[in-house]
Scaffold this motif. Structure first.
Motif, PDB file in Angstrom:
ATOM      1  N   UNK A  38       7.060  13.902 -21.508  1.00  0.00           N
ATOM      2  CA  UNK A  38       8.162  13.842 -20.560  1.00  0.00           C
ATOM      3  C   UNK A  38       7.695  12.994 -19.375  1.00  0.00           C
ATOM      4  N   UNK A  39       8.393  11.871 -19.152  1.00  0.00           N
ATOM      5  CA  UNK A  39       8.059  10.946 -18.068  1.00  0.00           C
ATOM      6  C   UNK A  39       9.164  11.018 -17.024  1.00  0.00           C
ATOM      7  N   UNK A  40       8.793  11.103 -15.751  1.00  0.00           N
ATOM      8  CA  UNK A  40       9.777  11.173 -14.681  1.00  0.00           C
ATOM      9  C   UNK A  40      10.360   9.786 -14.439  1.00  0.00           C
ATOM     10  N   UNK A  41      11.680   9.674 -14.554  1.00  0.00           N
ATOM     11  CA  UNK A  41      12.360   8.406 -14.323  1.00  0.00           C
ATOM     12  C   UNK A  41      12.833   7.783 -15.625  1.00  0.00           C
ATOM     13  N   UNK A  42      13.664   6.762 -15.492  1.00  0.00           N
ATOM     14  CA  UNK A  42      14.199   6.054 -16.659  1.00  0.00           C
ATOM     15  C   UNK A  42      13.353   4.810 -16.900  1.00  0.00           C
ATOM     16  N   UNK A  43      12.347   4.938 -17.752  1.00  0.00           N
ATOM     17  CA  UNK A  43      11.429   3.848 -18.067  1.00  0.00           C
ATOM     18  C   UNK A  43      11.456   3.527 -19.562  1.00  0.00           C
ATOM     19  N   UNK A  44      12.611   3.704 -20.198  1.00  0.00           N
ATOM     20  CA  UNK A  44      12.687   3.520 -21.646  1.00  0.00           C
ATOM     21  C   UNK A  44      12.238   2.138 -22.091  1.00  0.00           C
ATOM     22  N   UNK A  45      12.717   1.095 -21.429  1.00  0.00           N
ATOM     23  CA  UNK A  45      12.385  -0.267 -21.859  1.00  0.00           C
ATOM     24  C   UNK A  45      10.890  -0.546 -21.724  1.00  0.00           C
ATOM     25  N   UNK A  46      10.314  -0.161 -20.606  1.00  0.00           N
ATOM     26  CA  UNK A  46       8.880  -0.403 -20.390  1.00  0.00           C
ATOM     27  C   UNK A  46       8.027   0.404 -21.363  1.00  0.00           C
ATOM     28  N   UNK A  47       8.395   1.650 -21.581  1.00  0.00           N
ATOM     29  CA  UNK A  47       7.646   2.506 -22.508  1.00  0.00           C
ATOM     30  C   UNK A  47       7.749   1.969 -23.926  1.00  0.00           C
ATOM     31  N   UNK A  48       8.933   1.523 -24.307  1.00  0.00           N
ATOM     32  CA  UNK A  48       9.113   0.985 -25.656  1.00  0.00           C
ATOM     33  C   UNK A  48       8.280  -0.280 -25.848  1.00  0.00           C
ATOM     34  N   UNK A  49       8.176  -1.116 -24.817  1.00  0.00           N
ATOM     35  CA  UNK A  49       7.331  -2.316 -24.916  1.00  0.00           C
ATOM     36  C   UNK A  49       5.860  -1.940 -25.059  1.00  0.00           C
ATOM     37  N   UNK A  50       5.409  -0.953 -24.302  1.00  0.00           N
ATOM     38  CA  UNK A  50       4.013  -0.508 -24.390  1.00  0.00           C
ATOM     39  C   UNK A  50       3.717   0.018 -25.791  1.00  0.00           C
ATOM     40  N   UNK A  51       4.613   0.837 -26.327  1.00  0.00           N
ATOM     41  CA  UNK A  51       4.396   1.411 -27.649  1.00  0.00           C
ATOM     42  C   UNK A  51       4.450   0.348 -28.744  1.00  0.00           C
ATOM     43  N   UNK A  52       5.344  -0.618 -28.611  1.00  0.00           N
ATOM     44  CA  UNK A  52       5.408  -1.700 -29.601  1.00  0.00           C
ATOM     45  C   UNK A  52       4.139  -2.535 -29.572  1.00  0.00           C
TER      46      UNK A  52
END
Length: 111
Positions: free
Chosen positions: A86-100
């Motif tokens: 669970x990450x505080x804030x809307x960081x979906x795009x950045x997190x998805x780039x890191x995971x990719x």
């Protein structure tokens, strides 16, 4: 004559150990890569946005390492509970780039 040969002529007793350190650091960063995508979803709790990652089927310790790395890279707060990050804030795009970049399949859910 390259640099290694020159150094060897100057210091004949020295044996390089850098290659072993690189191999050890690669072993530390190995995280279980899975076939099923990690689900990245957005929710609001008490009016505040959060990003939830779930669906990882590797070891919990690896998922905790991944959570810590994401929180450090984004400089945000978060937690690991019930096999979810669970990450505080809307960081979906950045997190998805890191995971990719790490080689994971990621699926965006919600919004």
């Amino acid at each position: 004559m390259d640099l290694k040969d020159q150094l060897k002529s100057l210091f004949p007793d020295h044996e390089p150990i850098e290659e072993e350190k690189e191999k050890d650091s690669e072993k530390e960063n190995d995280i279980w890569i899975q076939d099923d995508p990690i689900i990245c979803k957005y929710e609001k709790r008490k009016g505040k946005p959060i990003t939830i990652l779930e669906g990882y089927n590797g070891a919990d310790e690896d998922f905790k390492k991944l959570a810590k790395e994401i929180k450090t890279k984004l400089s945000v707060g978060g937690s690991f509970k019930n096999e979810r990050i669970i990450i505080q804030g809307d960081y979906r795009d950045k997190i998805m780039n890191i995971l990719r970049d790490k080689g994971f399949n990621v699926k965006r859910v919600g919004g």
